[in-house]
Design an enzyme around this catalytic site. Sequence first.
Site, PDB file in Angstrom:
ATOM      1  N   GLU A  86       4.125 -31.948 -30.180  1.00  0.00           N
ATOM      2  CA  GLU A  86       3.279 -32.441 -29.087  1.00  0.00           C
ATOM      3  C   GLU A  86       3.513 -33.947 -28.945  1.00  0.00           C
ATOM      4  O   GLU A  86       3.561 -34.651 -29.951  1.00  0.00           O
ATOM      5  CB  GLU A  86       1.802 -32.194 -29.381  1.00  0.00           C
ATOM      6  CG  GLU A  86       0.917 -32.609 -28.206  1.00  0.00           C
ATOM      7  CD  GLU A  86      -0.579 -32.351 -28.425  1.00  0.00           C
ATOM      8  OE1 GLU A  86      -0.979 -31.966 -29.534  1.00  0.00           O
ATOM      9  OE2 GLU A  86      -1.322 -32.564 -27.463  1.00  0.00           O
ATOM     10  N   GLU A 144      -8.459 -31.212 -25.542  1.00  0.00           N
ATOM     11  CA  GLU A 144      -8.944 -32.191 -26.518  1.00  0.00           C
ATOM     12  C   GLU A 144     -10.437 -32.477 -26.386  1.00  0.00           C
ATOM     13  O   GLU A 144     -11.159 -32.478 -27.385  1.00  0.00           O
ATOM     14  CB  GLU A 144      -8.122 -33.487 -26.438  1.00  0.00           C
ATOM     15  CG  GLU A 144      -6.650 -33.322 -26.832  1.00  0.00           C
ATOM     16  CD  GLU A 144      -6.431 -32.698 -28.211  1.00  0.00           C
ATOM     17  OE1 GLU A 144      -7.402 -32.616 -28.986  1.00  0.00           O
ATOM     18  OE2 GLU A 144      -5.295 -32.283 -28.501  1.00  0.00           O
ATOM     19  N   GLY A 185      -3.491 -37.749 -36.746  1.00  0.00           N
ATOM     20  CA  GLY A 185      -4.309 -37.137 -37.791  1.00  0.00           C
ATOM     21  C   GLY A 185      -3.780 -35.788 -38.233  1.00  0.00           C
ATOM     22  O   GLY A 185      -3.586 -35.542 -39.423  1.00  0.00           O
ATOM     23  N   ALA A 186      -3.560 -34.921 -37.278  1.00  0.00           N
ATOM     24  CA  ALA A 186      -3.125 -33.569 -37.594  1.00  0.00           C
ATOM     25  C   ALA A 186      -2.694 -32.867 -36.313  1.00  0.00           C
ATOM     26  O   ALA A 186      -2.918 -33.384 -35.224  1.00  0.00           O
ATOM     27  CB  ALA A 186      -4.261 -32.785 -38.237  1.00  0.00           C
ATOM     28  N   HIS A 214     -11.480 -29.198 -36.287  1.00  0.00           N
ATOM     29  CA  HIS A 214     -10.914 -29.511 -34.970  1.00  0.00           C
ATOM     30  C   HIS A 214      -9.606 -28.736 -34.754  1.00  0.00           C
ATOM     31  O   HIS A 214      -9.439 -28.052 -33.738  1.00  0.00           O
ATOM     32  CB  HIS A 214     -10.681 -31.020 -34.867  1.00  0.00           C
ATOM     33  CG  HIS A 214     -10.046 -31.470 -33.600  1.00  0.00           C
ATOM     34  ND1 HIS A 214     -10.772 -31.924 -32.517  1.00  0.00           N
ATOM     35  CD2 HIS A 214      -8.740 -31.532 -33.213  1.00  0.00           C
ATOM     36  CE1 HIS A 214      -9.946 -32.244 -31.530  1.00  0.00           C
ATOM     37  NE2 HIS A 214      -8.697 -32.020 -31.931  1.00  0.00           N
ATOM     38  N   GLU A 215      -8.687 -28.860 -35.705  1.00  0.00           N
ATOM     39  CA  GLU A 215      -7.386 -28.187 -35.525  1.00  0.00           C
ATOM     40  C   GLU A 215      -7.579 -26.678 -35.487  1.00  0.00           C
ATOM     41  O   GLU A 215      -6.939 -25.976 -34.707  1.00  0.00           O
ATOM     42  CB  GLU A 215      -6.408 -28.578 -36.636  1.00  0.00           C
ATOM     43  CG  GLU A 215      -6.180 -30.066 -36.808  1.00  0.00           C
ATOM     44  CD  GLU A 215      -5.861 -30.822 -35.528  1.00  0.00           C
ATOM     45  OE1 GLU A 215      -5.234 -30.235 -34.639  1.00  0.00           O
ATOM     46  OE2 GLU A 215      -6.257 -32.006 -35.420  1.00  0.00           O
TER      47      GLU A 215
HETATM   48  N1  0A1 Z   1      -3.211 -32.412 -30.753  1.00  0.00           N
HETATM   49  C1  0A1 Z   1      -3.504 -33.217 -31.900  1.00  0.00           C
HETATM   50  C2  0A1 Z   1      -3.179 -34.643 -31.735  1.00  0.00           C
HETATM   51  C3  0A1 Z   1      -1.753 -35.072 -31.833  1.00  0.00           C
HETATM   52  C4  0A1 Z   1      -1.145 -35.625 -30.738  1.00  0.00           C
HETATM   53  C5  0A1 Z   1       0.125 -36.152 -30.811  1.00  0.00           C
HETATM   54  C6  0A1 Z   1       0.777 -36.076 -32.009  1.00  0.00           C
HETATM   55  O1  0A1 Z   1       2.031 -36.594 -32.171  1.00  0.00           O
HETATM   56  C7  0A1 Z   1       2.502 -37.516 -31.302  1.00  0.00           C
HETATM   57  C8  0A1 Z   1       0.181 -35.499 -33.113  1.00  0.00           C
HETATM   58  C9  0A1 Z   1      -1.093 -34.992 -33.013  1.00  0.00           C
HETATM   59  C10 0A1 Z   1      -4.990 -33.175 -32.141  1.00  0.00           C
HETATM   60  O2  0A1 Z   1      -5.767 -33.310 -31.212  1.00  0.00           O
HETATM   61  O3  0A1 Z   1      -5.410 -33.052 -33.280  1.00  0.00           O
HETATM   62 ZN    ZN Z   2      -7.060 -32.041 -30.795  1.00  0.00          ZN
END
Ligand code: 0A1
Ligand code: ZN
Length: 885
Positions: free
Chosen positions: A128, A328, A269-270, A305-306
């Site tokens: 992502e 999100e 974060g994750a 969250h994840e």
């Molecule tokens: N979707 C993840 C956040 C996330 C976005 C970008 C990243 O790499 C560039 C990594 C994680 C979340 O909302 O936890």
């Molecule tokens: Zn998220």
Amino acid sequence: MDQSLRRPKLLKDYAPPDYLIDEVELDFALDPNATRVSSKLKLRPNPKATNNRPPLILDGENLALESVTLDGKQLAAADYRLDDKSLTVPTVPDRPFVLETVTVCDPEANTALSGLYRSRATYCTQCEPEGFRRITYFLDRPDVLAVYTVRIEAPRQEAAVLLANGNPVAAGDLPGTGRHFAVWHDPHPKPSYLFALVGGNLACVPDSFATASGRDVKLNIYVEPGKEDRCGWAMESLKRAMRWDEQRFGREYDLDVFNIVAVSDFNMGAMENKGLNIFNDKLVLARPDTASDGDYGAIEGVIAHEYFHNWTGNRVTCRDWFQLCLKEGLTVFRDQEFTSDLRSGPVKRILDVRMLRTHQFPEDAGPLAHPVRPASYIEINNFYTATVYEKGAELCRMLQTLLGRDGFRKGLDLYFEWNDGSAATVEDFVGAMADASGRDLSQFMLWYNQSGTPELACSLDYDARAKTARLSVNQVLSPTPGQTKKEPMLIPLKLGLLGGNGDDLPLQLEGGTTLADGLVEVTDREQVFIFKDIPTAPTPSLLRDFSAPVRLTMTLDPDQIEFLMMHDKDPFNRWQAAQSYATNLLTAASRGGFDAGPVTGTEATRLAQALATTASEISLAAAYRAEFLKLPNESDIARELASNVDPDAVRTAYERLRATVGRKISGTLGEIYEDAAATGPFSPDAESAGKRALRSAALDLLVGSGEAEEIERALRHYREATNMTDAIAALSILSHLDRPARDEALADFYARWQDEPLVLDKWFAVQARATRPDSVETVHGLLSHPKFSLKNPNRLRALIGSFVHANPTGFNRADGAGYELLASSALQIDRFNPHMAARLLGAFESWRTLEPKRQALAKGALRQLASGELSTDSYEIVTKTLGAD
Ligand code: 0A1
Ligand code: ZN
């Protein structure tokens, strides 16, 4: 620099993809510098495409292409076109076809940590938003959903664990080669950004979970060997999250396994990759001696969250990246509700609002302001913002407030029913809410499209003869970049009117409606609500539970605020009253240059006494009492001042008020400190954590008094600490002082933890945050510490991130040295990890609110940056921050 990369992409230009991909087969031969990826894509023309017989254009970056095969026939170089961003096949069949490519990528050279990279010896991925194109040629956009089968091969010695999304289907050795393989199949169609792969020598901590319908799910947490004893809390949190999502939202897990992998090098974060979440190890690993209560809380929240993304994000995904808040904002809202249900609801609300005000309000008030659903972006990586996440969550909360819990649940059920397995938009989400509730929510859509924090200017007039209270509400919607004119919004305003004894008066609107839940809906620019049968002049408690992400302005006199501080039945607003009282004193002192009057005089004494009363009320949760004792911080004060901010004056005001409170109620604080002492072994539960927080908050004020014995107490607190929470609380209180106690504690901490990276990060961070005249020099010194590395994102955030985002006097030092430090390090980082550089540069966002001299210095630093070689990520932040001039 290819200028087309800097051209904004627009929401209104969305067009469906020309081709769809139904199935993907990937074969990885893992190698540190030359990982070969063989891909087989089953494609077909998209019936919804608007173009006629268009070329097939696949995204791809940093890939060495070895071959392209169409329906089994290898293409000659003349049959396709290649550039550094894409692979184009001009002529493809007008029916389903198969395209195969073989490419090679270099995980070890991948310093941007996007795509396939190595964290220490572990192969891992981050796709992502647009990292998959750095792994193979693909239609790397979220509205192309495919079913994936992935085979991974590697030397067993180098990577004994091979993981991908979905369920395991085969594994085995390749005899005589020292190599082995694993095959994974994910039956749920997903966009490429949810792809994940891991290979490494990792230890596994297993568990299981029985779903509500009786299926057994295998749970595994993979960590570096030796860290197995730090996974218990994450695993318990995961199981709590799985149960909660079944009970609160009726959502069950849908694969046979759920894997979590913790890595040491991660930009964020994750990541919620389907069935294979990849985590920054900071958000997995916890043991009482290495992790603080804050870390335990963050782990619980992010694990949840994840996990919650499995439905909000994965089963229903986003049509395009403009819709990022769809997954999100909603998922943050869900994790907030989870924490609120499991721990203290009011405390969670206070923490979330603090976070929103500290990070999102300045964003909304500055040059980077954008709507929760942006209409344009240059680099999508720059839009993982507090506005998309935190304000996005507030919009979901407002919908729940407006529709009620049941109404919101019905709407969400309908949203899943209509969009499961597909890519949706904000309109689909709000549409489902509208349909389920029978309400017209078209005005609510403005929340997604208008940026800026609305101001609610309120006043209350009491008519003693008519026994009515007249509440006037005025929506003020100031212009933000690109949006000069705004429409009035639909704002849920929760309120109460307190009678003389502090009880809530019944709320009856003129015209007959009784407000059982105290909720009125503000829909017009100017609106009046008249409450009848009000026996005496009431004290208004507005925006209870922070029912909308707005800035409330209302003139109340100190007596009224104090009354609310003591009596408001709404715990959020009771806390808010204390904050408002203190903020008024702090802003008066800061505005007056270095005027000590407001923060040392009689009003400050009254505040101290009111704080002491509430902090001693043992019927209240300890964590709540702790929040009560925390004074508004420098960013709260600066935000309230809004212009001509002198961070030194702000800090002085803060320290003076802290000293006044610490001195005036030292007796009570001492008692609180003693009473809250731990009695048993460490437990991370909410109540025990609350007690520790209360004790630290009392200690902080006591040390603020400046008394030598209190500094001794803090040093004792550090020395006697049997857990990280107490140790880091004391260390951080001492870190600001110019006393031997500080040096002793810092040296001891380093000696003890120098080989534990996550703990050592705290040592870097605490020094970077310390308010001292030489903090810029301290940070400079630490940049060349042997344990410092720019390449590890956690370390980078601990030192530079803490300094620029959490040390206002240091970063904004009057000579501009803080700005220079940020500019020079960001330039360096930008060359290998643009995402991280751009996030750091966000620290300049409030430069226009500063006093003129600092403004000029910040502008100089930004101009210098703008004239240099910047990545697209940093270019967007720097140019937007500078603005038109
Ligand atoms: N979707 C993840 C956040 C996330 C976005 C970008 C990243 O790499 C560039 C990594 C994680 C979340 O909302 O936890
Ligand atoms: Zn998220």
